[in-house]
Design a protein around this motif. Structure first.
Motif, PDB file in Angstrom:
ATOM      1  N   GLU A  92      18.707 -23.679   4.811  1.00 50.60           N
ATOM      2  CA  GLU A  92      17.220 -23.912   4.952  1.00 50.60           C
ATOM      3  C   GLU A  92      17.162 -24.834   6.097  1.00 50.60           C
ATOM      4  O   GLU A  92      17.962 -25.566   6.288  1.00 50.60           O
ATOM      5  CB  GLU A  92      16.622 -24.268   3.762  1.00 50.60           C
ATOM      6  N   ASN A  93      15.849 -24.967   7.064  1.00 48.65           N
ATOM      7  CA  ASN A  93      15.704 -25.997   7.815  1.00 48.65           C
ATOM      8  C   ASN A  93      15.367 -27.339   7.191  1.00 48.65           C
ATOM      9  O   ASN A  93      15.276 -27.382   5.942  1.00 48.65           O
ATOM     10  CB  ASN A  93      14.789 -25.448   8.708  1.00 48.65           C
ATOM     11  N   ASN A  94      15.011 -28.098   7.961  1.00 47.54           N
ATOM     12  CA  ASN A  94      14.751 -29.614   7.534  1.00 47.54           C
ATOM     13  C   ASN A  94      13.564 -29.780   6.661  1.00 47.54           C
ATOM     14  O   ASN A  94      13.470 -30.455   5.773  1.00 47.54           O
ATOM     15  CB  ASN A  94      14.689 -30.387   8.803  1.00 47.54           C
ATOM     16  N   ASP A  95      12.685 -28.624   6.780  1.00 47.45           N
ATOM     17  CA  ASP A  95      11.275 -28.654   6.222  1.00 47.45           C
ATOM     18  C   ASP A  95      11.453 -27.834   4.797  1.00 47.45           C
ATOM     19  O   ASP A  95      10.311 -27.714   4.242  1.00 47.45           O
ATOM     20  CB  ASP A  95      10.156 -28.254   7.104  1.00 47.45           C
ATOM     21  N   GLY A  96      12.772 -27.499   4.527  1.00 49.39           N
ATOM     22  CA  GLY A  96      12.761 -26.538   3.324  1.00 49.39           C
ATOM     23  C   GLY A  96      12.455 -25.203   3.392  1.00 49.39           C
ATOM     24  O   GLY A  96      12.666 -24.302   2.488  1.00 49.39           O
ATOM     25  N   GLY A  97      12.298 -24.741   4.821  1.00 46.93           N
ATOM     26  CA  GLY A  97      12.216 -23.236   5.022  1.00 46.93           C
ATOM     27  C   GLY A  97      13.440 -22.561   5.072  1.00 46.93           C
ATOM     28  O   GLY A  97      14.370 -23.038   5.567  1.00 46.93           O
ATOM     29  N   GLU A 109      18.333 -32.980  -3.852  1.00 48.75           N
ATOM     30  CA  GLU A 109      17.663 -33.869  -3.294  1.00 48.75           C
ATOM     31  C   GLU A 109      18.649 -35.086  -2.850  1.00 48.75           C
ATOM     32  O   GLU A 109      19.420 -35.665  -3.611  1.00 48.75           O
ATOM     33  CB  GLU A 109      16.360 -34.475  -3.801  1.00 48.75           C
ATOM     34  N   HIS A 135      24.610 -31.581   5.857  1.00 49.56           N
ATOM     35  CA  HIS A 135      23.561 -31.881   6.868  1.00 49.56           C
ATOM     36  C   HIS A 135      23.769 -31.614   8.167  1.00 49.56           C
ATOM     37  O   HIS A 135      24.406 -32.684   8.864  1.00 49.56           O
ATOM     38  CB  HIS A 135      22.935 -33.048   6.444  1.00 49.56           C
ATOM     39  N   PHE A 145      16.943 -28.606  16.312  1.00 47.89           N
ATOM     40  CA  PHE A 145      16.711 -28.269  14.735  1.00 47.89           C
ATOM     41  C   PHE A 145      17.545 -28.718  13.753  1.00 47.89           C
ATOM     42  O   PHE A 145      18.697 -28.568  13.749  1.00 47.89           O
ATOM     43  CB  PHE A 145      16.363 -26.808  14.703  1.00 47.89           C
ATOM     44  N   SER A 146      16.948 -29.587  12.836  1.00 53.58           N
ATOM     45  CA  SER A 146      17.814 -29.852  11.526  1.00 53.58           C
ATOM     46  C   SER A 146      18.016 -28.830  10.586  1.00 53.58           C
ATOM     47  O   SER A 146      17.083 -28.139  10.485  1.00 53.58           O
ATOM     48  CB  SER A 146      17.484 -31.278  10.880  1.00 53.58           C
TER      49      SER A 146
END
Length: 465
Positions: A92-97, A109, A135, A145-146
């Motif tokens: 998933e991306n850094n925003d939780g996508g 978390e 990470h 992109f994280s």
């Protein structure tokens, strides 16, 4: 075969030695299991981390400025095991996508920094899993992109390794405990063999065997054996005293009782009042002799169980006791109209010795009584008190034929006591009493013939205070 009592030395040693050993074994098992599990987790976590890194290397930015990933097969293949563990992953991306993988896999978390792998335990689809989260970041020419890569694996293999380690540890500790129990049993059995030999030797003794225990025993039991020997010695003294009393009673009373019976039968058959009176008088004298004999025998029995230590703690004025005894005999001789006996007493000083006044008085009375009875008539008896550097000295000298000097030696074994057919008690029992009293007081007694005038002198030495 004897059963093992809970109070036996063997059972107590097994309990106190195997108990702590069992506790230490359990601690060792738990510590070994923890260390092995920790090592297994570290190895498995390293593989899980490698899988996450391999997937992260294949994340890239596509032409639409989005993240894509080409999952390498080898990244998941390295996690396969013989325990049929299942592998799950999620990117998933850094925003939780969500990008790809198992959408319902919840990622823990964390506050990890970039390019760092973190580990956590969780539950997914009803199974315990171990989750490795990487990470990372992917960049294009214009933007970065994280993202997060999570790889989860069920813990069947880890649990199997832990069980295997635990079982092997239990087997090793079980073998160790059984071996230790056998070794302790053999060692204790060997160490207790002297006690078993002692038990066998004592059990084979006859009831009248009261000899001290002289068997070799362990040092820890020597005090007990010493105490038992002391008790046996006291029992032996008591039995010996009883045997001596019984032997003396059966031997010494035979003649006095026969004389009393004879004199009474003569008095019954005699018609002459004067002869009846004479027979009754003789019977009365025989009764007095028997009474005196009984007193001596009881005293002799008491001496067998007397305590030397107790006697040596007492003090006695030898001069005063001897003077009183001589005065008593002088009054008795006067009462019996024995003018043929001249009893004299000589003392230059007061002499104090260690011992019991009553017993020392009995020494004096027995020696003077023997001198009066066996010195003939008329006779001179001299009683003298003096002192040397260590001893108070009592001398009783008579002018009679005296007795065999060897009777002093025989008296030590109580072999000299006999009663004559005339009703006169000879020296033996009195000398036995004198010898025993002197021995209890750590003294000395001797007898010798003297001349000018001819006679016998008995010398008794008692320790001074």
């Amino acid at each position: 075969m004897k059963t093992l009592s809970p109070n036996s030395i063997k059972s107590q040693l097994l309990l106190w030695l195997l108990g702590p050993l069992l506790i230490l074994g359990l601690v060792a098992i738990l510590d070994g299991y923890r260390a092995a599990r920790s090592t297994a987790d570290a190895v498995s976590d390293r593989v899980l981390s490698g899988s996450a890194l391999a997937i992260a290397e294949r994340v890239f930015v596509n032409g639409e400025n989005g993240l894509e990933v080409d999952i390498p097969y080898v990244a998941l293949q390295m996690l396969t095991s013989l325990e049929d563990d299942r592998v799950f992953y999620k990117i998933e991306n850094n925003d939780g996508g969500f990008i790809t993988g198992y959408r319902d896999l919840a990622l823990p978390e964390t506050t990890a920094s970039l390019n760092e792998v973190t580990f956590a335990d969780g539950v997914f689809r009803g199974a315990k899993v171990r989750i490795a989260t990487f990470h990372g970041a992917a960049s294009s020419t214009t933007r970065s992109f994280s993202f997060r890569v999570a790889v989860a694996e069920t813990t069947n293999a880890r649990a199997a390794v832990a069980r295997s380690i635990l079982i092997r540890s239990l087997l090793r500790q079980g073998i160790l405990l059984v071996s230790a129990a056998i070794l302790i049993w053999l060692v204790v059995s060997h160490a207790l063999k002297p006690l078993q030999r002692l038990e066998l030797a004592v059990s084979r003794r006859s009831p009248d065997d009261v000899r001290p225990i002289e068997h070799s025993v362990p040092q820890e039991v020597e005090g007990l054996v010493f105490t038992i020997n002391g008790l046996v010695e006291r029992f032996s003294s008591a039995i010996k005293a009883l045997q001596n009393f019984t032997s003396n009673a059966s031997h010494q009373f035979r003649t006095p009782l026969s004389l009393i019976k004879t004199h009474l039968e003569v008095a019954i058959r005699e018609n002459d009042p004067d002869k009846q009176k004479q027979a009754i008088t003789r019977a009365g004298k025989a009764v007095n002799d028997a009474e005196r004999l009984m007193y001596q025998m009881l005293l002799l029995a008491q001496l067998d169980s007397a305590s030397k230590q107790k006697l040596q703690q007492q003090n006695c004025d030898l001069t005063s006791v001897t003077r009183d005894a001589c005065n008593d005999f002088i009054l008795q001789l006067s009462h019996n109209k024995r003018s043929d006996v001249d009893l004299g007493f000589h003392a230059k000083e007061d002499v104090n010795v260690r011992g019991d006044k009553t017993l020392i008085q009995e020494i004096i009375r027995n020696l003077i009584d023997n001198a009066i009875k066996h010195s003939g008539s008329p006779t001179q008896i001299d009683v003298e008190i003096s002192a040397t550097d260590k001893y108070g000295v009592l001398k009783v000298r008579d002018q009679g034929h005296g007795f065999d000097e060897n009777l002093i030696t025989k008296a030590r074994h109580r072999q000299a006591g006999n009663s004559t057919g005339t009703g006169k008690t000879n020296y033996g029992l009195g000398l036995s009493i004198v010898n025993d009293i002197v021995s209890l007081h750590n003294g000395e007694i001797t007898a010798k013939r003297v001349s000018d005038p001819a006679g016998m002198v008995v010398i008794v030495k008692l320790p001074l205070t």
